[in-house]
Enzyme design. Structure first.
Site, PDB file in Angstrom:
ATOM      1  N   GLU A  56       0.841  -1.205   0.000  1.00 52.97           N
ATOM      2  CA  GLU A  56       0.000   0.000   0.000  1.00 52.97           C
ATOM      3  C   GLU A  56       0.869   1.245   0.000  1.00 52.97           C
ATOM      4  OE1 GLU A  56       0.046  -2.536   1.989  1.00 52.97           O
ATOM      5  OE2 GLU A  56      -1.844  -2.869   3.044  1.00 52.97           O
ATOM      6  N   ALA A 166      14.032 -41.809 -10.368  1.00 49.22           N
ATOM      7  CA  ALA A 166      15.459 -41.592 -10.638  1.00 49.22           C
ATOM      8  C   ALA A 166      15.985 -42.839 -11.317  1.00 49.22           C
ATOM      9  CB  ALA A 166      16.217 -41.345  -9.331  1.00 49.22           C
ATOM     10  N   LEU A 306      11.275 -38.664   1.657  1.00 55.36           N
ATOM     11  CA  LEU A 306      10.772 -37.401   2.209  1.00 55.36           C
ATOM     12  C   LEU A 306       9.355 -37.110   1.715  1.00 55.36           C
ATOM     13  CD1 LEU A 306      11.070 -34.812   3.807  1.00 55.36           C
ATOM     14  CD2 LEU A 306      12.452 -33.858   1.938  1.00 55.36           C
TER      15      LEU A 306
HETATM   16  C1  AOF Z   1       0.590  -4.713   4.695  1.00 58.01           C
HETATM   17  N1  AOF Z   1       1.121  -4.613   3.453  1.00 58.01           N
HETATM   18  O1  AOF Z   1       2.568  -5.248   1.875  1.00 58.01           O
HETATM   19  C2  AOF Z   1       2.584  -6.412   3.896  1.00 58.01           C
HETATM   20  C3  AOF Z   1       1.981  -6.539   5.191  1.00 58.01           C
HETATM   21  O2  AOF Z   1       7.641  -5.974  10.089  1.00 58.01           O
HETATM   22  P1  AOF Z   1       6.673  -5.060   9.401  1.00 58.01           P
HETATM   23  O3  AOF Z   1       6.430  -3.792  10.110  1.00 58.01           O
HETATM   24  O4  AOF Z   1       7.024  -4.880   7.943  1.00 58.01           O
HETATM   25  O5  AOF Z   1       5.255  -5.805   9.435  1.00 58.01           O
HETATM   26  C4  AOF Z   1       5.138  -7.110   8.972  1.00 58.01           C
HETATM   27  C5  AOF Z   1       3.696  -7.549   9.044  1.00 58.01           C
HETATM   28  O6  AOF Z   1       2.904  -6.709   8.205  1.00 58.01           O
HETATM   29  C6  AOF Z   1       3.478  -8.959   8.514  1.00 58.01           C
HETATM   30  O7  AOF Z   1       3.590  -9.932   9.522  1.00 58.01           O
HETATM   31  C7  AOF Z   1       2.058  -8.886   7.998  1.00 58.01           C
HETATM   32  O8  AOF Z   1       1.138  -9.001   9.052  1.00 58.01           O
HETATM   33  C8  AOF Z   1       1.999  -7.479   7.457  1.00 58.01           C
HETATM   34  N2  AOF Z   1       2.408  -7.477   6.059  1.00 58.01           N
HETATM   35  N3  AOF Z   1       0.985  -5.700   5.519  1.00 58.01           N
HETATM   36  O9  AOF Z   1      -0.241  -3.886   5.103  1.00 58.01           O
HETATM   37  C9  AOF Z   1       2.096  -5.417   3.017  1.00 58.01           C
HETATM   38  N4  AOF Z   1       3.607  -7.239   3.503  1.00 58.01           N
HETATM   39 ZN    ZN Z   2       1.390  -2.358   6.009  1.00 50.85          ZN
END
Ligand code: AOF
Ligand code: ZN
Length: 370
Positions: A56, A166, A306
């Site tokens: 965003e 294999a 596996l």
């Molecule tokens: C969003 N937009 O593109 C993503 C999100 O460590 P931070 O502050 O970057 O936060 C990571 C957390 O943010 C991740 O665990 C997930 O909940 C969210 N990711 N959120 O609004 C994004 N990649």
């Molecule tokens: Zn975010």
């Protein structure tokens, strides 16, 4: 076009954008975002390498002042927490966006519905659940890591027309599939955080497990070997390339310390997990360890041992089968019991979602029915 149709069309585009981040933004999920006004796309964003900026934030930066009064399409609920970056929900509100179409809630306990709540509380119109199924697939690595403490696992199997996985002992590295399918596999590797094999495959094939595609050489998914007794050869190609390509061996607690020291000296990371009575690694513990290290998506190029273990543990989220038209001149390594194959094909545990030819080979992809 109705609003519902338009929402689905733009969300599908946002999911396609999100997929650009797969394999590069762990431990964060790969999210896609589109800003649309009067049917025109003003900006596009996706989670950047390393997980930040968030999708965003990227789209908002591109749209600038133009986002006022527009609709944001986003494949995962905008975050509400002050993490390594300020909350996306607040940035969305500040931008003057009027409406948000979101695909699924973020199960991360720091978010878990609060992102949507913040938006609604600020007076934005919020529609959730748009293309939820497809967005869940794109975010499944993140969702499983957060809710089940394990990464998503894609099990890839290659088989000859006569059912061998294999060649025999004198035919190491016999390529079952053709060049086109091999290229497709390298592209798949690039979209995962790690490649996983068992020590049997390491010893039999001496694989490299790198991404060898022009332009994608910098993709270096972690190469992981499950090796309960630390039997991998220090002279293997995996060990020899560990200075340039990250490599992790997961061993049992009783594996010889001297073997570990030899590997660590070559820049191989070694982790240990408990074993069962038969000396086999506790697979759940291994997956928990990988999740706690921030891995969300694992591409498993398993041999039969596996693969069977993953199926037994119900840990394979999707299964990609590459079947060649080749028949071996001499009997090779047998793959799976007929029951296993039947179980995959009877449609009760896995659903066939893709079937296509790649060169002379046939690719099928099945997803677990959750
Ligand atoms: C969003 N937009 O593109 C993503 C999100 O460590 P931070 O502050 O970057 O936060 C990571 C957390 O943010 C991740 O665990 C997930 O909940 C969210 N990711 N959120 O609004 C994004 N990649
Ligand atoms: Zn975010």
């Amino acid at each position: 076009m109705s609003q519902v149709d338009a929402d689905e069309r733009f969300m599908a585009a946002a999911i396609a954008l999100a997929r650009r981040g797969l394999g590069v933004c762990a431990p964060n999920p790969a999210v896609g975002a589109l800003i649309v006004k009067d049917g025109v796309v003003l900006a596009r964003g996706w989670t950047q390498a390393g997980g930040r900026p968030h999708a965003e934030a990227e789209a908002l930066r591109q749209a600038g002042d133009k986002s006022r009064g527009s609709t944001l399409y986003v494949t995962l609920e905008p975050c509400s927490h002050h993490g390594k970056t300020p909350p996306c929900a607040e940035a969305v509100i500040a931008s003057g966006i009027a409406r948000v179409a979101s695909a699924i809630e973020d199960p991360d306990p720091r978010v878990a519905g609060r992102g949507h709540e913040l938006l609604r509380a600020a007076g934005l119109i919020v529609r959730t659940g748009v293309c939820a199924q497809a967005a869940l697939r794109a975010n499944l690595g993140h969702v499983l890591r957060v809710t089940q403490n394990r990464p998503l696992i894609t099990l890839k199997l290659a088989m000859t027309a006569d059912g061998f996985v294999a060649g025999g002992p004198n035919e190491p590295r016999l390529s079952i599939t053709g060049e086109a399918a091999n290229g497709a596999v390298h592209l798949m590797r690039a979209m995962y955080d790690a490649i996983l094999i068992g020590v049997g495959t390491a010893l039999a094939d001496d694989p490299l497990l790198t991404v060898r595609l022009p332009g994608l050489e910098q993709r270096r998914p972690l190469r992981i070997v499950l090796d309960s007794a630390l039997r991998i050869s220090p002279a293997s190609r995996l060990v020899a390339t560990a200075r340039s390509h990250p490599t992790l061996i997961i061993a049992g607690e009783a594996a010889p310390a001297a073997n570990e020291a030899r590997l660590v000296a070559e820049n191989v990371a070694v982790a240990r997990v408990p074993t069962d009575g038969g000396g086999r690694l506790d697979l759940r513990a291994a997956l928990g360890l990988l999740a706690s290290r921030g891995l969300t998506r694992i591409f498993c190029e398993a041999g039969p041992t596996l693969a069977e273990a993953l199926l037994r543990e119900d840990a394979a989220d999707d299964i990609i089968m590459l079947t060649s038209q080749k028949r071996l001149a001499r009997p090779g390594l047998c793959g799976f019991t007929a029951e296993r194959i039947n179980a995959l094909e009877d449609g009760s545990r896995y659903r066939l979602v893709e079937q296509r030819a790649i060169g002379d080979d046939l690719l099928t992809r099945r997803e677990r029915i959750s």
